[in-house]
Scaffold this motif. Structure first.
Motif, PDB file in Angstrom:
ATOM      1  N   ALA A 187       0.831  -1.207   0.000  1.00  0.00           N
ATOM      2  CA  ALA A 187       0.000   0.000   0.000  1.00  0.00           C
ATOM      3  C   ALA A 187       0.866   1.257   0.000  1.00  0.00           C
ATOM      4  O   ALA A 187       0.602   2.212  -0.747  1.00  0.00           O
ATOM      5  N   PHE A 188       1.919   1.258   0.810  1.00  0.00           N
ATOM      6  CA  PHE A 188       2.813   2.416   0.857  1.00  0.00           C
ATOM      7  C   PHE A 188       3.543   2.593  -0.467  1.00  0.00           C
ATOM      8  O   PHE A 188       3.686   3.707  -0.980  1.00  0.00           O
ATOM      9  N   THR A 189       3.990   1.474  -1.054  1.00  0.00           N
ATOM     10  CA  THR A 189       4.695   1.536  -2.341  1.00  0.00           C
ATOM     11  C   THR A 189       3.798   2.119  -3.423  1.00  0.00           C
ATOM     12  O   THR A 189       4.252   2.915  -4.264  1.00  0.00           O
ATOM     13  N   ALA A 190       2.539   1.732  -3.420  1.00  0.00           N
ATOM     14  CA  ALA A 190       1.596   2.268  -4.404  1.00  0.00           C
ATOM     15  C   ALA A 190       1.478   3.787  -4.259  1.00  0.00           C
ATOM     16  O   ALA A 190       1.464   4.529  -5.250  1.00  0.00           O
ATOM     17  N   GLU A 191       1.419   4.260  -3.015  1.00  0.00           N
ATOM     18  CA  GLU A 191       1.339   5.704  -2.779  1.00  0.00           C
ATOM     19  C   GLU A 191       2.603   6.407  -3.286  1.00  0.00           C
ATOM     20  O   GLU A 191       2.536   7.468  -3.909  1.00  0.00           O
ATOM     21  N   VAL A 192       3.768   5.812  -3.020  1.00  0.00           N
ATOM     22  CA  VAL A 192       5.025   6.410  -3.463  1.00  0.00           C
ATOM     23  C   VAL A 192       5.095   6.454  -4.990  1.00  0.00           C
ATOM     24  O   VAL A 192       5.549   7.437  -5.584  1.00  0.00           O
ATOM     25  N   ALA A 193       4.640   5.389  -5.627  1.00  0.00           N
ATOM     26  CA  ALA A 193       4.669   5.326  -7.094  1.00  0.00           C
ATOM     27  C   ALA A 193       3.833   6.445  -7.720  1.00  0.00           C
ATOM     28  O   ALA A 193       4.143   6.917  -8.818  1.00  0.00           O
ATOM     29  N   LEU A 194       2.802   6.869  -7.016  1.00  0.00           N
ATOM     30  CA  LEU A 194       1.913   7.913  -7.528  1.00  0.00           C
ATOM     31  C   LEU A 194       2.296   9.312  -7.050  1.00  0.00           C
ATOM     32  O   LEU A 194       1.665  10.296  -7.423  1.00  0.00           O
ATOM     33  N   ASP A 195       3.340   9.380  -6.229  1.00  0.00           N
ATOM     34  CA  ASP A 195       3.762  10.627  -5.601  1.00  0.00           C
ATOM     35  C   ASP A 195       5.020  11.164  -6.288  1.00  0.00           C
ATOM     36  O   ASP A 195       6.131  10.713  -6.023  1.00  0.00           O
ATOM     37  N   ASP A 196       4.853  12.151  -7.143  1.00  0.00           N
ATOM     38  CA  ASP A 196       5.987  12.705  -7.894  1.00  0.00           C
ATOM     39  C   ASP A 196       6.997  13.420  -6.999  1.00  0.00           C
ATOM     40  O   ASP A 196       8.128  13.679  -7.433  1.00  0.00           O
TER      41      ASP A 196
END
Length: 298
Positions: A187-196
């Protein structure tokens, strides 16, 4: 417009969870896979809405074609040098050739940056790739999750449910260890992937818990007494690992040789996360130690 995230290693335990977490966040997800990938795992990814692209991982042009218009590449691959260094370099070069702006390497582990090179074989491979990655123009973000909480289920010295014991080294009965569940990591990785705007290094832990604290938790859950025992000094532990490795040369070709497992535990008692990035994304719910332990401690 939806962001497009490409995941390598999507058929793995963590990779598949990252894909699901990205889909839940309304991202378009591409998984690059080998021709020989497990058909059942491929079908499972397709059912969640993941687009499957079969590539030859030795062909950078094919990887680059799959990366067209991708916003971020997430690598969740696992292996030895031919994977962590060589294959990841190919993925990286494909991303660079396609003009991808961001890259998340497969650094899902204890933060190896403050550790002494040579103390952990698998971390040394990640460190080598990091040096190469940081020499490129791509914006990278590493996620350090400590240890996956699953190891607490497997009767390691940190928690042995067979003999009701909890071990530590040195004077570290109160040393807090970093544990993160795979779902929380995904879940955290998904957020990071979407966070420029994600920074270069991020540190997370579902829970931080010392050997003494583990003892208190499992005794409350099970009603049994657990012995918290000092196994020896950290120097003793290092010498034990050295001999363990010398006695098992075949382990050099094994991802999780017994001495590599020991090296990981040694690293957990050598460093821990002083500041966590858990609060960076407000909608995440982190698993507590009590909740996790109650799932398998009887």
């Amino acid at each position: 417009m939806k962001k497009i995230i490409l995941v390598a290693g999507a058929t793995g335990n963590l990779g598949s969870r990252i894909c699901s977490a990205l889909i839940k966040r309304d991202a378009s997800v591409i998984a690059i896979v080998r021709a020989a990938s497990d058909p059942e795992k491929i079908e499972s990814l397709k059912k969640t809405g993941v687009t499957i692209v079969e590539v030859d991982f030795d062909n950078i042009d094919e990887i680059a074609a799959a990366c067209k218009e991708v916003n971020c590449v997430v690598s969740a691959v696992a292996g030895l040098r031919e994977v962590v260094v060589d294959l990841q370099k190919n993925i990286l070069h494909g991303a660079l050739q396609a003009g991808v702006a961001r890259f998340i390497p497969s650094d899902f582990c204890t933060d190896y940056n403050p550790l002494v090179p040579g103390e952990n074989r698998n971390f040394d491979l990640r460190r080598e790739f990091k040096g190469y990655l940081d020499g490129t123009a791509i914006q990278a973000a590493s996620i350090f999750n400590g240890a996956f909480a699953d190891i607490l289920k497997y009767n390691t010295p940190v928690l042995n449910l067979k003999n009701n014991s909890i071990s530590y080294w040195g004077e570290k009965a109160e040393w807090k260890l970093d544990f993160t569940t795979m779902d929380d990591t995904a879940a955290f990785t998904a957020e990071v992937a979407l966070d420029d705007e994600a920074p270069r290094n991020l540190h997370i832990a579902s829970f931080q818990i010392s050997p003494s604290m583990i003892s208190t938790e499992v005794q409350q859950i099970s009603g049994k007494n657990f012995a918290v025992q000092q196994t020896g000094s950290m120097e003793d532990f290092a010498q034990f690992i050295k001999k363990q490795r010398e006695d098992n040369p075949a382990g050099e070709n094994e991802l999780y040789a017994k001495w590599q497992q020991s090296q990981y535990v040694y690293s957990m008692f050598s460093t821990h996360h002083k500041e966590l990035s858990n609060g960076r994304y407000a909608d995440l719910n982190w698993t507590t130690a009590s909740t996790y332990l109650k799932a398998f401690v009887k």
